[in-house]
Enzyme design. Structure first.
Site, short mmCIF file in Angstrom:
data_model
loop_
_atom_site.label_atom_id
_atom_site.label_comp_id
_atom_site.label_asym_id
_atom_site.label_seq_id
_atom_site.Cartn_x
_atom_site.Cartn_y
_atom_site.Cartn_z
CE1 TYR A 57 -2.97 2.12 0.24
CE2 TYR A 57 -4.53 3.47 0.38
CZ TYR A 57 -4.12 2.35 0.62
OH TYR A 57 -4.86 1.33 1.04
CG PHE A 67 1.86 -3.73 0.82
CD1 PHE A 67 1.10 -2.98 1.64
CD2 PHE A 67 3.29 -3.53 0.81
CE1 PHE A 67 1.59 -1.80 2.29
CE2 PHE A 67 3.72 -2.09 1.60
CZ PHE A 67 2.96 -1.25 2.20
CG ASP A 68 -3.48 -1.42 0.08
OD1 ASP A 68 -4.29 -1.62 -0.62
OD2 ASP A 68 -4.03 -0.89 1.00
CB ILE A 87 1.37 3.45 10.01
CG1 ILE A 87 1.44 4.10 8.40
CG2 ILE A 87 0.98 2.19 9.99
CD1 ILE A 87 2.64 3.42 7.61
CE1 TYR A 113 0.26 -1.68 9.71
CE2 TYR A 113 1.96 -1.44 7.84
CZ TYR A 113 0.39 -1.12 8.52
OH TYR A 113 -0.48 -0.88 7.71
CG PHE A 130 2.76 4.02 1.82
CD1 PHE A 130 1.81 3.57 1.41
CD2 PHE A 130 3.38 3.61 2.90
CE1 PHE A 130 0.87 2.27 2.19
CE2 PHE A 130 2.98 2.24 3.69
CZ PHE A 130 1.62 2.00 3.15
#
Length: 566
Positions: A57, A67-68, A87, A113, A130
């Site tokens: 991902y 961010f990731d 999530i 979140y 995502f």
């Protein structure tokens, strides 16, 4: 993606497909989760809750800040779907993906979140993007629906069939404690599913498996060895303490299917070799077989069809024992099966001398049978109207022959089979309809005679009534219905039927004898009634006497009235 993961420094998103308006996007659910397929997946299956999924991902904010990324770490991310490990937007979205699919998800704050965000890189109330690639997943099944046995498939099995309680299975298994200590290991173990093996988890799990399937089981104590634990059975095995969970690797090597041929479980069939196709012999089919009959100790008492010429017989013609007849009817061409036949369907309560041995009374016997070929009797829809009438006549004659041999149950079935050929006569011409009517009445009357012998008096009444509906002056139908009514103590209807029969045929000797029997029955029941009421009056008099002796004042009976209204 788990809460609290290590977030790399923010950088520009790599590999995210830009949206062209709303083109290609679809909404998942009703909470604002959006999906756009970047690359189509394979097959038709989707992961479900409890499955362990493996994904790559890339995550970013709406402004494109990444961010990731699992690609950066070069390690796919694994988690169990639908258990809240990630999530909710991930749980909901990945369930819509196929193996190998890549999709871009836009996840609203409520499914990500929320108000708190995930500082320092994900602000409060952030909508996230995502791009997720579903690499694969491993199915995890909660076998007992209580978390007691969780099954993960390691190797998929063949076909779709799974064993049932009566089946005999062959498995390999290895059981260990959570720390890896060996509890037990065994190869090629054979057992009946309902009887189980090693611990309760094996029989429960194997019923969910396909041939060749290999699974990993997480087993809680109640499906392992519970509060008692288990002592080691070999030098290399460890002790299982009370209330200890197990990890078991289980492989279903093969199994033999066992069917109950009769509803009373007294004829069963174990399939040793599967046959061809789906077709099976029907009543009156001519079958060619190889067979070997054995006693419980393995003694062979008969062997037929093993030379150049197969053994041939006709189904449902009493050419072999009933259990063998019934068992072969369930077989397919080329099938090899072992039939277990209890005495009621074998040689009964008498000693029987066979080809190689004598069968003692009340013996269970075993037949290994190979169905080489068979020729079915024509089905009803394949017959011409004249062939239907001829088939009915043949079955009726077979019924008559069985009746003379006092085989009333089998004779009854023959009459029912005979009727099935002519039950629907709309295609018959007038002559054929007349023939069919006579045959219907004859078969129903003969079947009523069977039911009388079998003491099924209610069914005898129904059959005779059918005849009388078609022929209101049928003396035999009145006579046999009267016989049944006498046994059912419906003496009024019996008397009416006898009187009607005598009106039609005053000199009928059988009907006169039945009338005499009826009068005797009436006297007998009148006598019983008189005795019954006499006993009641005697008891009442005794009670009145006791009440008088004990000083109980007798109550006056009020005057009786009748309703004079019309």
């Amino acid at each position: 993606m788990e809460d609290g993961f290590e977030i790399p420094a923010a950088e520009k998103v790599k590999g995210i497909v830009e949206e062209d308006g709303n083109g290609g996007e679809m909404e998942i659910g009703k909470d604002g989760l959006m999906k756009k397929i970047v690359k189509e997946g394979d097959g038709y299956e989707f992961p479900i809750n409890g499955d362990e999924v493996e994904v790559h991902y890339v995550g970013s904010l709406l402004d494109g800040t990444q961010f990731d990324s699992s690609y950066d770490r070069e390690i796919p991310f694994k988690f169990k779907l639908g258990l809240g490990h990630v999530i909710q937007g991930w749980d909901d979205g990945i369930k819509t993906m196929k193996r190998g699919e890549k999709a871009l998800f836009t996840i609203p704050p409520a499914l990500a979140y929320g108000e708190s965000g995930s500082p320092p890189t994900i602000p409060p109330n952030a909508t996230l993007k995502f791009e997720i690639e579903l690499i694969s997943w491993t199915k995890v099944k909660d076998i007992c629906k209580d978390g007691g046995i969780l099954k993960t498939i390691l190797t998929e099995g063949e076909n779709w069939q799974t064993p049932k309680d009566p089946d005999e299975v062959v498995v390999n298994y290895e059981a260990r404690l959570d720390d890896g200590s060996l509890v037990s290991k065994s190869d090629e173990v054979e057992f009946t599913v309902k009887d189980g093996c090693f611990c309760p988890a094996l029989s429960r799990a194997v019923k969910t498996m396909k041939k060749g399937e290999k699974t990993f089981l997480k087993v809680k104590p109640q499906y392992a060895f519970g509060e008692k634990g288990r002592e080691p059975a070999g030098d290399h095995e460890c002790f299982v303490p009370p209330n200890t969970a197990l990890q078991i690797t289980l492989e279903l090597v093969s199994w033999k299917t066992v069917y109950e041929v009769t509803t009373d479980n007294k004829v069963s069939k174990k399939v040793l070799k599967e046959g061809e196709g789906y077709d099976r012999p029907n009543d009156s089919a001519v079958v060619q077989v190889k067979l070997t009959g054995k006693l419980e100790d393995g003694t062979v008492f008969v062997k037929k069809g093993h030379d150049e010429v197969p053994f041939e017989f006709k189904i449902d013609e009493e050419q072999v024992i009933d259990g063998l007849d019934r068992g072969v009817k369930t077989m397919k061409k080329g099938e090899v099966s072992l039939l277990t036949i209890h005495p009621e369907y074998a040689f009964g309560s008498t000693e029987s001398h066979q080809e190689y041995a004598t069968i003692a009374a009340n013996s269970t016997v075993y037949y290994e049978v190979e169905l080489i070929s068979f020729e079915k009797e024509k089905n009803l829809w394949e017959l011409t109207t004249q062939e239907k009438i001829e088939a009915c006549m043949r079955k009726k004659e077979e019924g008559n022959s069985l009746f003379k041999k006092q085989k009333y149950e089998r004779a009854s079935k023959r009459y029912e089979k005979a009727l099935s050929f002519i039950e629907y006569d709309s295609a018959f011409n007038e002559d054929e309809k007349q023939q069919a009517k006579l045959l219907k009445n004859s078969c129903n009357l003969n079947n009523a005679a069977c039911k009388l012998k079998l003491r099924d008096y209610k069914q005898a009444v129904k059959l005779c009534t059918k005849v009388l509906d078609a022929d209101s002056k049928n003396v035999k139908a009145f006579y046999r219905r009267a016989q049944a009514c006498i046994q059912l103590v419906d003496l009024d209807l019996a008397e009416m039927d006898i009187k009607k029969a005598l009106e039609i045929d005053p000199d009928n000797r059988d009907v006169k004898l039945e009338y005499k029997l009826l009068r005797e029955k009436v006297k007998e029941y009148n006598k019983k009634d008189a005795q019954f009421y006499g006993n009641i009056f005697t008891k009442m008099n005794k009670m009145e006497h006791l009440n008088y002796v004990n000083g109980v004042r007798k109550q006056e009976v009020g005057p009786m009235t009748i309703d004079n209204k019309a």
